[in-house]
Motif scaffolding. Sequence first.
Motif, PDB file in Angstrom:
ATOM      1  N   MET A 137      40.732 -44.443  -2.075  1.00  0.00           N
ATOM      2  CA  MET A 137      39.634 -43.513  -1.789  1.00  0.00           C
ATOM      3  C   MET A 137      38.628 -44.132  -0.832  1.00  0.00           C
ATOM      4  N   VAL A 138      38.317 -45.397  -1.035  1.00  0.00           N
ATOM      5  CA  VAL A 138      37.357 -46.061  -0.147  1.00  0.00           C
ATOM      6  C   VAL A 138      37.887 -46.073   1.282  1.00  0.00           C
ATOM      7  N   LEU A 139      39.195 -46.333   1.410  1.00  0.00           N
ATOM      8  CA  LEU A 139      39.818 -46.302   2.737  1.00  0.00           C
ATOM      9  C   LEU A 139      39.666 -44.922   3.367  1.00  0.00           C
ATOM     10  N   ARG A 140      39.959 -43.921   2.560  1.00  0.00           N
ATOM     11  CA  ARG A 140      39.973 -42.561   3.094  1.00  0.00           C
ATOM     12  C   ARG A 140      38.563 -42.077   3.423  1.00  0.00           C
ATOM     13  N   ILE A 141      37.628 -42.360   2.508  1.00  0.00           N
ATOM     14  CA  ILE A 141      36.265 -41.851   2.716  1.00  0.00           C
ATOM     15  C   ILE A 141      35.658 -42.429   3.974  1.00  0.00           C
ATOM     16  N   SER A 142      35.939 -43.727   4.221  1.00  0.00           N
ATOM     17  CA  SER A 142      35.320 -44.344   5.386  1.00  0.00           C
ATOM     18  C   SER A 142      36.149 -44.125   6.654  1.00  0.00           C
ATOM     19  N   SER A 143      37.285 -43.424   6.517  1.00  0.00           N
ATOM     20  CA  SER A 143      38.109 -43.214   7.709  1.00  0.00           C
ATOM     21  C   SER A 143      37.511 -42.112   8.579  1.00  0.00           C
ATOM     22  N   SER A 144      38.135 -41.881   9.733  1.00  0.00           N
ATOM     23  CA  SER A 144      37.590 -40.891  10.657  1.00  0.00           C
ATOM     24  C   SER A 144      37.821 -39.472  10.152  1.00  0.00           C
ATOM     25  N   ASP A 145      38.714 -39.349   9.186  1.00  0.00           N
ATOM     26  CA  ASP A 145      39.027 -38.015   8.678  1.00  0.00           C
ATOM     27  C   ASP A 145      38.916 -38.029   7.147  1.00  0.00           C
ATOM     28  N   PRO A 146      37.656 -37.995   6.638  1.00  0.00           N
ATOM     29  CA  PRO A 146      37.465 -38.156   5.208  1.00  0.00           C
ATOM     30  C   PRO A 146      38.076 -37.010   4.399  1.00  0.00           C
ATOM     31  N   PRO A 147      38.440 -37.286   3.160  1.00  0.00           N
ATOM     32  CA  PRO A 147      39.036 -36.233   2.329  1.00  0.00           C
ATOM     33  C   PRO A 147      37.978 -35.214   1.920  1.00  0.00           C
ATOM     34  N   PRO A 148      38.393 -34.016   1.517  1.00  0.00           N
ATOM     35  CA  PRO A 148      37.419 -33.036   1.045  1.00  0.00           C
ATOM     36  C   PRO A 148      36.701 -33.547  -0.202  1.00  0.00           C
ATOM     37  N   LEU A 149      35.507 -33.041  -0.405  1.00  0.00           N
ATOM     38  CA  LEU A 149      34.659 -33.545  -1.488  1.00  0.00           C
ATOM     39  C   LEU A 149      35.329 -33.418  -2.855  1.00  0.00           C
ATOM     40  N   TRP A 150      36.067 -32.331  -3.053  1.00  0.00           N
ATOM     41  CA  TRP A 150      36.675 -32.131  -4.384  1.00  0.00           C
ATOM     42  C   TRP A 150      37.639 -33.251  -4.722  1.00  0.00           C
ATOM     43  N   ASP A 183      28.508 -44.461   7.775  1.00  0.00           N
ATOM     44  CA  ASP A 183      28.108 -43.224   7.123  1.00  0.00           C
ATOM     45  C   ASP A 183      27.494 -43.635   5.789  1.00  0.00           C
ATOM     46  N   TRP A 184      26.194 -43.349   5.627  1.00  0.00           N
ATOM     47  CA  TRP A 184      25.506 -43.873   4.441  1.00  0.00           C
ATOM     48  C   TRP A 184      26.085 -43.319   3.151  1.00  0.00           C
ATOM     49  N   SER A 185      26.600 -42.096   3.201  1.00  0.00           N
ATOM     50  CA  SER A 185      27.139 -41.537   1.961  1.00  0.00           C
ATOM     51  C   SER A 185      28.398 -42.301   1.546  1.00  0.00           C
ATOM     52  N   SER A 186      29.145 -42.799   2.527  1.00  0.00           N
ATOM     53  CA  SER A 186      30.336 -43.546   2.128  1.00  0.00           C
ATOM     54  C   SER A 186      29.943 -44.874   1.491  1.00  0.00           C
ATOM     55  N   LEU A 187      28.762 -45.364   1.844  1.00  0.00           N
ATOM     56  CA  LEU A 187      28.258 -46.584   1.206  1.00  0.00           C
ATOM     57  C   LEU A 187      27.980 -46.327  -0.274  1.00  0.00           C
ATOM     58  N   PHE A 204      29.500 -44.065  -2.064  1.00  0.00           N
ATOM     59  CA  PHE A 204      30.799 -43.957  -2.725  1.00  0.00           C
ATOM     60  C   PHE A 204      31.437 -45.333  -2.907  1.00  0.00           C
ATOM     61  N   LEU A 205      31.167 -46.210  -1.951  1.00  0.00           N
ATOM     62  CA  LEU A 205      31.698 -47.568  -2.083  1.00  0.00           C
ATOM     63  C   LEU A 205      31.201 -48.186  -3.388  1.00  0.00           C
ATOM     64  N   VAL A 206      29.913 -48.010  -3.661  1.00  0.00           N
ATOM     65  CA  VAL A 206      29.339 -48.591  -4.869  1.00  0.00           C
ATOM     66  C   VAL A 206      29.929 -47.915  -6.109  1.00  0.00           C
ATOM     67  N   ILE A 207      30.055 -46.575  -6.052  1.00  0.00           N
ATOM     68  CA  ILE A 207      30.647 -45.856  -7.205  1.00  0.00           C
ATOM     69  C   ILE A 207      32.065 -46.359  -7.464  1.00  0.00           C
ATOM     70  N   PHE A 208      32.841 -46.449  -6.386  1.00  0.00           N
ATOM     71  CA  PHE A 208      34.221 -46.884  -6.582  1.00  0.00           C
ATOM     72  C   PHE A 208      34.306 -48.361  -6.925  1.00  0.00           C
ATOM     73  N   PHE A 209      33.273 -49.119  -6.539  1.00  0.00           N
ATOM     74  CA  PHE A 209      33.243 -50.510  -6.986  1.00  0.00           C
ATOM     75  C   PHE A 209      33.200 -50.552  -8.512  1.00  0.00           C
ATOM     76  N   PHE A 210      32.304 -49.741  -9.091  1.00  0.00           N
ATOM     77  CA  PHE A 210      32.171 -49.754 -10.549  1.00  0.00           C
ATOM     78  C   PHE A 210      33.498 -49.371 -11.213  1.00  0.00           C
ATOM     79  N   ILE A 211      34.119 -48.309 -10.684  1.00  0.00           N
ATOM     80  CA  ILE A 211      35.378 -47.860 -11.274  1.00  0.00           C
ATOM     81  C   ILE A 211      36.438 -48.957 -11.154  1.00  0.00           C
ATOM     82  N   ALA A 212      36.593 -49.476  -9.933  1.00  0.00           N
ATOM     83  CA  ALA A 212      37.616 -50.497  -9.710  1.00  0.00           C
ATOM     84  C   ALA A 212      37.319 -51.736 -10.535  1.00  0.00           C
ATOM     85  N   PHE A 213      36.027 -52.101 -10.597  1.00  0.00           N
ATOM     86  CA  PHE A 213      35.699 -53.323 -11.316  1.00  0.00           C
ATOM     87  C   PHE A 213      35.998 -53.193 -12.797  1.00  0.00           C
ATOM     88  N   PHE A 214      35.554 -52.087 -13.403  1.00  0.00           N
ATOM     89  CA  PHE A 214      35.774 -51.944 -14.843  1.00  0.00           C
ATOM     90  C   PHE A 214      37.263 -51.875 -15.172  1.00  0.00           C
TER      91      PHE A 214
END
Lengths: 338, 463
Positions: B403-416, B324-328, B330-340
């Motif tokens: 979040m990365v686990l959840r977003i890429s799972s078969s049942d992603p969390p709601p956007l909020w 799912d390209w959108s989860s990709l 989010f992966l990058v967004i969460f990379f920045f958060i996790a990295f910092f």
Amino acid sequence: MPPAIELRAVNKTFGPKVAVDNLDLTIPEGSLYGFIGPNGAGKTTTIRMIMSIIFPDSGAIEVLGRTSAIESKDRIGYLPEERGVYKKMKAGPFLKYMARLKGVSERGLEAKVRGWLERVGLGDCYRKRCEELSKGMQQKVQFIAAIIHEPDLLILDEPFSGLDPVNSRALRELIEEQHNSGRTIIFSTHQMSQAEALCDRIVMIHQGRKVLDNTLAEVHAQFDPRSILIEPAMPDADIEPLAALPTVQSVRRVGKAVEVTLRGNADPTAAIPLLASIIPARRLEVVRPTLEDVFIAIVQESAADPREREKLLASLSNMSREPELAAAAIARGDSGGD
Amino acid sequence: MIKTLHIAWREFAATVLTKSFLIGVLIAPLLLTGMIPLAIVLVSNKPPIVKGSIAVIDRSGGERGLASEQIIQRLSAESLAAESVREVKEATEMIAEHLGPEGAQAAKTAAAMSPTPGLEGVPQLTVEVLPADTDPEVIKKSLLEGTVRDGSRLALIVVDPDAVISKGGQFATFQLFIKAKLDSRVHGRLSSQVARAIIYSRLANSGQDPVRVLTMTRLASPQAVAVTDVGEKESGEMQQMMVPLAFMMLLWISVFTGGQYLMTSTIEEKSSRVMEVLLSAVSPLQLMTGKILGQMSAGLLILFVYSGLGISSLFYFQRNDLLDWSSLLFLVIFFFIAFFTMASMMAAIGSAVTDIHEAQTLLMPVMLVVMVPMLLMMPIIYNPKGTMATVLSFIPPVSPFVMVLRISSSDPPPLWQTLLAIAVGIATVIVFTRLAAKIFRIGVLMYGKPPNFATLVRWIRMA
């Protein structure tokens, strides 16, 4: 002309330890200032505060007309006491990197770096990793890093530590050259002879307090010489007549020589011909107090409590000195020496 | 700013342009990818050579000893070999179903390369049918003698009296006694073949056409197809887990490698005493920022290399629908958060100590915290909307990983929830970098006794 550095009532404590105690200091532009004092006196702390690496608890600091060195970092060259190089980096690229960090433009930088390396005798080290260089060579590289951006103010913290006499002299020449080109230079040292050889002004710090701040000439005048050293032409000459002179307080033999201590109001220049007429001398000189003597005198004056004084003298004895200085101190029978 | 970028570039170059980075981070995954087909070939599921006899006591008394006849036939070398071939074929087809035609081709090649279960590869079994009144205890004793290769007795099969012909509608079964050393795959095969023989006998005995009935009762279970708003996806447990797992590992590896490099390079600058030389040119904050940016680029490089490999292999196996390209994004967004977040902790620790050994004590609690997503990975994948997963999504250091686990799972969390987690992450980054900057400013010039946490807190208050 505004001073290069001005400190007003600066204080700094580290936990219970007072590192700098109410320090006032004005360093005029273009001067070569020696910052002396034993280890742990507060020299490095003061320098770090001047560099805005640490900040004072209270008081004001002005550097090159700015309230913080951060604003004028590119105009300051700093050789810290705790200095090193990137071990894996090559000397040339390391110097280029440091120069770039100090705002030197890329154009002509490589030639400049190579030129400096050439000047200090490291012409073949541009492509050598820093870890391959000896400690003295690394120190030269660090010195270049401090001056590569042609700073107006040069702060050198213990620049001579760990250098052999040859490299010490080479460095001294480099510092003098920087001074002659109009730069303000401060350097700290615990080797007072280095300060004596280089500086035109001296600041002495002890236990965070400024105990002396004067030109070298004034220091010498202030601590008036009252001793004259005579080496008689005949080793077994009779020295009794000397002691009988009204201006002489005491006479004693020190090895082959005789040390004559004059009374407080006596003029040594008038005493010399008189002494020479009594004993034919091979050598006859006014003993100039070294900075070390001055320092001991100050410490002894300032510390009324004998136990406190013992401590101060002990801290002084940790200071390493040039051999001849130590010898002279012993020759004069200084108890505070080594 | 320019100075910060100079520092970042040096940091990046000093990290990436080294042999250890190129070998450890870039070449290792490439090698690993190359190893997979090799592993398929090397790790074939071939049981050891077995030779011996199987004793059968057939008490079923079916028509003309039907059961024992069937058993003899199904335990023959030809029959066992055919069974192996059928299994390999089924496995290949299964892989093909999962991976598309290209993958099937690869699997077929691998299967063809693996030793064909010819007659020499299958167990060499001779079946001796003993009289129905033989005492099983005597035969069992004989199982204690000999090895699994010397032709001695390997197993005893006792077909119960009512196994073939029912008594009051109830069928009995058979018993299997084996030599203790017999390979589990061999006796598994033995068991299934005997079961088939008995079923066949039952059918034949009740007047049915066994072949016809068996054909009618065989039904290939289909691959479940998940209907989603972006089209239909074949769904399987493997796939359901593979993508979140890959995302999480990617994040973890890239964040950690970057964080580790940051810490060691800070320690190196301190122990080689180059730190104060640098501080004469830049402020501690500029230095820290530059270093973090440099290592972030290194981490991003790892992230892109690894995810690039992953994505291209998905395309290669024509399973890009799993992605799912959108989860990709989010992966990058969460990379920045996790990295910092991680980088501020690592920079603070690195600045506070003088060598790597001193860092261990301070590093341990950080490690414990970041191991949490690793340990809870499976429960989160299985239940991405569970209370635990939801709560952990908003607890700072683990939040991005969960979040990365959840977003890429078969049942992603709601956007909020995703947005809230991002907000929490950004707030965390701001707080953590500020605290780290305070520790860094004081720590970089501190030598001597390694600090503990109380000291770090005091530095934060001091700065």
